[in-house]
Write an enzyme that holds these catalytic residues in place. Structure first.
Site, mmCIF file in Angstrom:
data_model
loop_
_atom_site.group_PDB
_atom_site.id
_atom_site.type_symbol
_atom_site.label_atom_id
_atom_site.label_comp_id
_atom_site.label_asym_id
_atom_site.label_seq_id
_atom_site.Cartn_x
_atom_site.Cartn_y
_atom_site.Cartn_z
ATOM 1 N N ALA A 185 41.460 31.004 36.986
ATOM 2 C CA ALA A 185 40.553 31.762 37.846
ATOM 3 C C ALA A 185 39.286 30.936 38.030
ATOM 4 O O ALA A 185 38.966 30.082 37.197
ATOM 5 C CB ALA A 185 40.227 33.095 37.187
ATOM 6 N N GLY A 201 44.545 31.533 34.482
ATOM 7 C CA GLY A 201 45.200 32.275 35.565
ATOM 8 C C GLY A 201 46.279 31.460 36.260
ATOM 9 O O GLY A 201 47.213 32.032 36.844
ATOM 10 N N GLU A 228 49.231 31.996 34.161
ATOM 11 C CA GLU A 228 49.640 33.401 34.322
ATOM 12 C C GLU A 228 50.337 33.612 35.670
ATOM 13 O O GLU A 228 51.333 34.330 35.762
ATOM 14 C CB GLU A 228 48.402 34.312 34.187
ATOM 15 C CG GLU A 228 47.880 34.323 32.758
ATOM 16 C CD GLU A 228 46.511 34.971 32.610
ATOM 17 O OE1 GLU A 228 45.595 34.635 33.398
ATOM 18 O OE2 GLU A 228 46.349 35.819 31.717
ATOM 19 N N GLU A 230 41.207 30.351 27.858
ATOM 20 C CA GLU A 230 40.096 31.293 28.087
ATOM 21 C C GLU A 230 39.187 31.442 26.866
ATOM 22 O O GLU A 230 38.008 31.717 26.990
ATOM 23 C CB GLU A 230 40.646 32.675 28.483
ATOM 24 C CG GLU A 230 41.292 32.746 29.854
ATOM 25 C CD GLU A 230 42.788 32.435 29.841
ATOM 26 O OE1 GLU A 230 43.289 31.817 28.869
ATOM 27 O OE2 GLU A 230 43.451 32.822 30.819
#
Ligand SMILES: CC(C)=CC(=O)SCCNC(=O)CCNC(=O)[C@H](O)C(C)(C)COP(=O)(O)OP(=O)(O)OC[C@H]1O[C@@H](n2cnc3c(N)ncnc32)[C@H](O)[C@@H]1OP(=O)(O)O
Length: 256
Positions: A65, A109, A112, A132
């Site tokens: 992200a 992300g 993911e 993260e």
């Protein structure tokens, strides 16, 4: 449809969606995720498309992200607006097979997103990770759950707790990636998989995808029941009749 942060092209029966934000290693900002959702839904609705390939650049599938976009976010707005919401999960609503063709970094992300696809084909330079923890947060788009189911508790715990990256070879060995191929062969190999799927019975493909994905959602008994219903429902389809007739007649099946 004109997109700024992704490119979409049709190659044979496959829609190839390429994340294209090179200056930020394909960091998944809001706009990119909106565009990705639109492109996925368009490809799913296109009768000429049998499978979707989601890919990035040689250096990065996606580095996660967008940290610069997230930096100013604060609770409770994060909770009320849930920025990791529908746009991130668009790929889970797609009915056609989605192949993640991953080269370079697939972090946070990015990892993911790849795990939300139906399978991961990894280039030999791919690096998977959930870093993260180094940002003072934890995975927020399913990483703690999907990674753990894919590679088991100990390996997932090490990656999530320390941010350690996993190589393509290790990802294949652990069951995260279906296969590892030389980086130059990544798209051609993904296209071969899409081509193989395109030649099969479409209802059987859709039901096979639904059945395997149900294994992540349902208790075993419910999953087996669902599989049985789908299996029985395929009898009488053109695909079943053609597939079995071709076997008996010792010829190659021709699925419409
Ligand atoms: C989904 C949820 C809930 C959370 C997340 O995903 S959190 C994000 C998790 N990802 C990360 O923590 C990875 C962050 N990136 C890196 O650690 C590194 O960029 C790298 C190891 C992937 C690559 O390092 P390298 O030295 O080769 O390249 P950089 O100079 O660091 O990056 C180039 C360029 O891209 C920008 N960049 C990279 N990742 C992101 C990101 N996730 N968000 C925003 N921007 C990113 C980086 O800042 C640089 O651009 P500038 O030079 O303009 O700053």
């Amino acid at each position: 449809m004109a997109y700024e942060m992704i490119e979409v092209e049709t190659q044979g029966p496959a829609a190839v969606i390429r994340l294209n934000r090179p200056a930020a290693l394909n960091a998944l900002c809001d706009q990119l995720m909106q565009e990705l959702g639109q492109a996925l839904r368009a490809a799913d609705a296109d009768p000429a498309v049998a499978a979707i390939i989601l890919t990035g650049s040689e250096k990065a599938f996606a580095a996660g992200a967008d940290i610069k976009e997230m930096q100013a976010r604060r609770f409770p707005d994060t909770y009320l607006n849930d920025f990791i919401g529908a746009s991130w999960e668009a790929v889970l609503t797609i009915r056609k097979p989605v192949i993640a063709a991953v080269a370079g970094f697939a972090l946070g992300g990015g990892c993911e997103l790849a795990m939300m696809c139906d399978m991961i084909l990894a280039a030999d330079n791919a690096k998977f990770g959930q870093p993260e923890i180094n940002l003072g947060i934890i995975p927020g788009a399913g990483g703690s759950q999907r990674l753990t189911r894919a590679i088991g508790k100990s390996k997932a715990m090490e990656m999530v707790l320390t941010g350690r990256m996993m190589s393509a070879e290790d990802a294949e060995r652990a069951g995260l990636a279906a296969r590892v191929v030389p980086v130059a062969d990544l798209l051609p190999e993904a296209l071969k998989i899409a081509g193989k799927i395109a030649g099969l019975s479409a209802p059987a493909v859709a039901m096979a995808k639904e059945a395997v994905n149900a294994a992540f959602e349902l208790p075993l008994r419910e999953g087996v029941r669902l599989e049985r219903r789908l299996f029985l429902g395929l009898f009488g389809t053109e695909g079943q009749q053609e597939g079995m007739a071709a076997f008996v007649e010792k010829r190659k099946p021709v699925f419409k």
